[in-house]
Design a protein around this motif. Structure first.
Motif, PDB file in Angstrom:
ATOM      1  N   LEU A 121      33.178  32.465  31.027  1.00 39.08           N
ATOM      2  CA  LEU A 121      34.280  31.728  31.696  1.00 39.08           C
ATOM      3  C   LEU A 121      35.218  31.240  30.580  1.00 39.08           C
ATOM      4  N   ARG A 122      34.604  30.780  29.787  1.00 42.98           N
ATOM      5  CA  ARG A 122      35.547  30.192  28.580  1.00 42.98           C
ATOM      6  C   ARG A 122      36.370  31.499  28.012  1.00 42.98           C
TER       7      ARG A 122
ATOM      8  N   CYS B  98      48.960  35.983  30.123  1.00 39.71           N
ATOM      9  CA  CYS B  98      50.086  35.056  30.480  1.00 39.71           C
ATOM     10  C   CYS B  98      51.136  34.879  29.461  1.00 39.71           C
ATOM     11  N   GLU B  99      50.657  34.638  28.237  1.00 34.66           N
ATOM     12  CA  GLU B  99      51.425  34.365  27.039  1.00 34.66           C
ATOM     13  C   GLU B  99      52.058  35.606  26.835  1.00 34.66           C
TER      14      GLU B  99
ATOM     15  N   LEU C 236      27.128  31.563  31.947  1.00 33.19           N
ATOM     16  CA  LEU C 236      28.375  31.148  32.699  1.00 33.19           C
ATOM     17  C   LEU C 236      29.440  30.709  31.676  1.00 33.19           C
ATOM     18  N   PRO C 237      29.116  29.468  31.185  1.00 34.99           N
ATOM     19  CA  PRO C 237      30.238  28.707  30.421  1.00 34.99           C
ATOM     20  C   PRO C 237      30.826  29.591  29.404  1.00 34.99           C
TER      21      PRO C 237
ATOM     22  N   LEU D 123      43.631  35.291  41.640  1.00 35.32           N
ATOM     23  CA  LEU D 123      43.083  34.860  40.376  1.00 35.32           C
ATOM     24  C   LEU D 123      41.904  33.967  40.873  1.00 35.32           C
ATOM     25  N   VAL D 124      41.864  33.308  41.947  1.00 34.45           N
ATOM     26  CA  VAL D 124      40.675  32.587  42.379  1.00 34.45           C
ATOM     27  C   VAL D 124      39.428  33.278  42.703  1.00 34.45           C
TER      28      VAL D 124
ATOM     29  N   ALA E  93      42.782  35.402  29.880  1.00 32.50           N
ATOM     30  CA  ALA E  93      43.787  35.073  31.113  1.00 32.50           C
ATOM     31  C   ALA E  93      44.986  34.332  30.585  1.00 32.50           C
ATOM     32  N   ALA E  94      44.786  33.354  29.711  1.00 37.93           N
ATOM     33  CA  ALA E  94      45.961  32.641  29.392  1.00 37.93           C
ATOM     34  C   ALA E  94      46.741  33.290  28.428  1.00 37.93           C
TER      35      ALA E  94
ATOM     36  N   TYR F 222      37.847  34.702  39.470  1.00 43.36           N
ATOM     37  CA  TYR F 222      36.962  33.747  38.898  1.00 43.36           C
ATOM     38  C   TYR F 222      35.669  33.816  39.740  1.00 43.36           C
ATOM     39  N   GLU F 223      35.593  33.778  41.177  1.00 42.81           N
ATOM     40  CA  GLU F 223      34.688  33.718  41.947  1.00 42.81           C
ATOM     41  C   GLU F 223      33.494  34.940  41.768  1.00 42.81           C
TER      42      GLU F 223
ATOM     43  N   SER G  63      39.017  32.666  30.495  1.00 46.67           N
ATOM     44  CA  SER G  63      39.911  31.986  30.622  1.00 46.67           C
ATOM     45  C   SER G  63      40.985  32.136  29.386  1.00 46.67           C
ATOM     46  N   GLN G  64      40.460  32.400  28.405  1.00 51.33           N
ATOM     47  CA  GLN G  64      41.156  32.194  27.118  1.00 51.33           C
ATOM     48  C   GLN G  64      42.201  33.676  27.298  1.00 51.33           C
TER      49      GLN G  64
END
Lengths: 323, 323
Positions: free
Chosen positions: A129-130, A140-141, A125-126, A110-111, A136-137, A114-115, A133-134
Motif C-alpha cells: 500500500l505504501r 496525480c503529479e 500489506l504495508p 479510488l476508495v 497514485a500520488a 484501495y479496498e 500510494s506513492q
C-alpha cells in the motif's frame, strides 16, 4: 493457468465485482466506465508479475483489478479536467451524467481500488500500500505537470519525459512489481520488474505521440494530427522546437498557439518541419532506447525463461500496435 | 498526556506533515485547506478513542491526522460541487486556484489520508482500512444523496436522517472506533464508540440545522436563515412540510422553490410556520434523543469513568456551541 488465459480471468473477475448499490447515481457511472472495456493491460501485468514466480495466481487477482479500477478512476477525473467528450467512442461520465457525478464517482472508485488490496496477507500489506500510494500520488503529479505545461512557454524534453513517466508509466511499473511482491519474489526482482514496466510505459507513450502524427488514419482510432492541432507539447514538438532553424522556428511560430483557419494546412506545415528534422526517426530511436533498457531489466529478473517469454511477447505486441 | 493537550498535539503533528513538494500547483492547495484551521474534532476523537484504553497515544497520532486529512478532502471536493465561494471565511480552493486543481489536489489528499495509516501494526491494518474504506464510501454516498435531494420533490425524514448519518456522522464514529482499535480495545467497545460517535454526529448536524434558523446572528458564523433562503431540505423544513395544515402548506409553497423578491420576508414567513408547528421544540427533542442514545453507548464502553468524563465534556461543549 497460462498467460493466454489472463484476459478471460480478468474479464470474469471484473464481472462479479460489487462496487456498491445505492445511490445508483453514485455507482452507475463507476460500472459504466469499467464496462467501456479497454485492453486491461495493468491487471495483465500484475498477473504476469506473479506468474513469473508462482503457479498460485489467486491472491494476485483482486489486487490486479485494483490497478484497473485505479486506472479508470484517473481516466474519469482526467476526462473531466480535459473536458473530453468521448472515451473509447462513448460519452464520458461528465457528459452522460454531470461534472459533480464525475467528481464523486471518481472519488469512490479510488476508495474501491484501495479496498481491493485488503485481502492480501497482512504482512505484505504495508509495503504494497505504501508503493501503491506513492504511485497514485505520482500519477496525480504527472497529471498536474501535464496541465501546467499547457500554459507554460518553455517545457524541456527532460520535463516532458518526467511528466509521462509519472502520468502513465509508473502505474505499469507498479502493476508488475505488485504481482511479484504478492508471489513473494525477492526485492531485487520486484524492483527490476518495476523498472521494466516503467520503461515500457514511457516507450508506449512516446509511441502514442508518434502514432498521433505518423499513424495510419485507417487503423489509428483518433484523428491523425490531433496533437498538432491542439498545440500539445509532445516529445515530437519539443524536439522540433529545440532543433529548428530560424526558418523552421518561424513556421512553427506561425502555427503553434495561433488561430487555425485551415486544420489540414496546419498539420501539413508542422509535419513538414518534423520531416525535415527527421523527428520520426529520432523518436523511434528514443523509443528503442527505452525498450532495450526495459528488456535488460527483464533479463535480470531471476525467473524461468519460459515464463518471461510470454511477457516479452505481450510487450512487443503492445509496442507494435497501430492504435 | 491529558485530553486538554490533544489540540496542541494535533496542531504540532499537522505542522510537520509532509504532503509532497512538486508540482506546487498540486500540493499548495492541500497545505492551504489544511491550514485554514477548524476545530480538529475528528483527530481529537481518535485520540480519545485510544486514551480510554491506553496511555500510549503515539501509534494513534498519524491515523488521527488521517481522519482530518480525509475530512478536508471531502470539504475541498464538496465546496467545488456546491460552488461555495468561501470556507472558514477564506476563498475556497476552486476559487483561489481553479476547478481542475481542486479535483486533483483533492484526489492526492485521499491518497495521503490512506498513507497516514500505514505505520500501524500490520495485524491491525486490514480491519482498520476496511472500516476506513467503508466509511469513506459512505461519506461519498451521503454527499450523492444530498445532491440528489436538491432535485427530488419528495424526501422523507428517514431519508434525510440517513443522508446526514452517511455524509457527516459516520466519520465521527469511525474516528472514535479507530482510536479504540489502535489501543487494542475489545471489539464490543470499539463498536459502542462507533455508535456513540455516529449518534452525536447526527445530533450535531441537526443542531446545525436548528442554529441556521434559530441561531443568534451575533454568534452564528453564517447568515441566519440561509437554509430557508436556499430551499435546503433540512429536518426542519421536511417536518414542517409533513405536518403543515392546508393554509401552512400554501404559505410554504408560496416561498419554497420560488423566486425570492424579499429574502427577509421569505425567512420570516417560513419561520412563522415553523413556530406555529413548534418545529424548534420537535428538533430539540430529536437531538436529545440522539444525544441520550449516544451517551448510553458511551456508558457501555468498558473504560475507566475518569477517562470517559472528558470525552463526555467535549461532546457537551460541542452540543452547546452557538456556531
Amino acid at each position: 493457468m497460462t498467460p493466454q488465459e489472463f484476459p478471460q480471468l480478468i474479464t470474469a473477475a471484473l464481472a462479479v465485482l460489487d462496487y456498491g448499490q445505492a445511490p445508483e447515481t453514485l455507482y452507475d457511472p463507476l460500472r459504466y466506465i469499467m464496462g467501456l472495456g479497454g485492453k486491461r493491460i495493468r491487471p495483465q501485468l500484475t498477473l504476469f508479475g506473479a506468474y513469473l514466480f508462482t503457479d498460485d495466481l489467486g491472491p494476485a487477482v483482486k489486487p490486479a483489478l485494483a490497478t484497473e479500477v485505479f486506472h479508470n478512476f484517473t481516466l474519469l477525473h482526467d476526462d473531466l479536467m480535459d473536458q473530453a467528450p468521448l472515451r473509447r467512442g462513448q460519452p464520458t461520465v461528465h457528459e452522460k451524467w454531470n461534472p459533480n457525478t464525475a467528481i464523486l464517482s471518481g472519488d469512490v472508485m479510488l476508495v474501491r481500488a484501495y479496498e481491493l488490496f485488503l485481502d492480501l496477507k497482512p504482512e505484505l500489506l504495508p509495503a504494497i500500500l505504501r508503493r501503491f500510494s506513492q504511485t497514485a500520488a505520482e500519477v496525480c503529479e504527472g497529471q498536474q505537470w501535464d496541465m501546467n505545461f499547457e500554459t507554460e512557454t518553455t517545457v524541456s524534453i527532460a520535463q516532458y519525459l518526467d511528466m509521462i513517466r509519472l502520468k502513465t508509466a509508473v502505474l505499469l511499473g507498479f502493476a508488475l512489481e505488485l504481482g511479484a511482491r504478492i508471489a513473494g519474489a525477492p526485492e531485487a526482482d520486484a524492483e527490476h520488474l518495476r523498472q521494466f514496466g516503467t520503461a515500457i510505459g514511457v516507450a508506449f507513450q512516446l509511441r502514442d505521440d508518434l502514432l498521433d502524427v505518423y499513424g495510419d488514419a485507417a487503423t489509428f482510432g483518433k484523428r491523425v494530427g490531433g496533437d498538432i492541432l491542439s498545440d500539445k507539447k509532445t516529445f515530437l514538438l519539443l524536439t522540433a522546437q529545440a532543433q529548428a532553424s530560424f526558418t523552421q522556428q518561424e513556421i512553427l511560430r506561425q502555427h503553434i498557439g495561433q488561430p487555425v483557419p485551415d486544420a489540414e494546412a496546419k498539420i501539413a506545415a508542422v509535419r513538414a518541419v518534423y520531416d525535415e528534422l527527421r523527428i520520426r526517426a529520432q523518436t523511434e530511436t528514443l523509443i528503442e532506447t527505452y525498450f532495450q533498457a526495459a528488456l535488460q531489466h527483464l533479463d535480470r529478473v531471476a525467473a524461468p525463461e519460459a515464463r518471461k517469454a510470454p511477457l516479452r511477447h505481450l510487450t512487443l505486441q503492445l509496442m507494435e500496435r497501430e492504435s
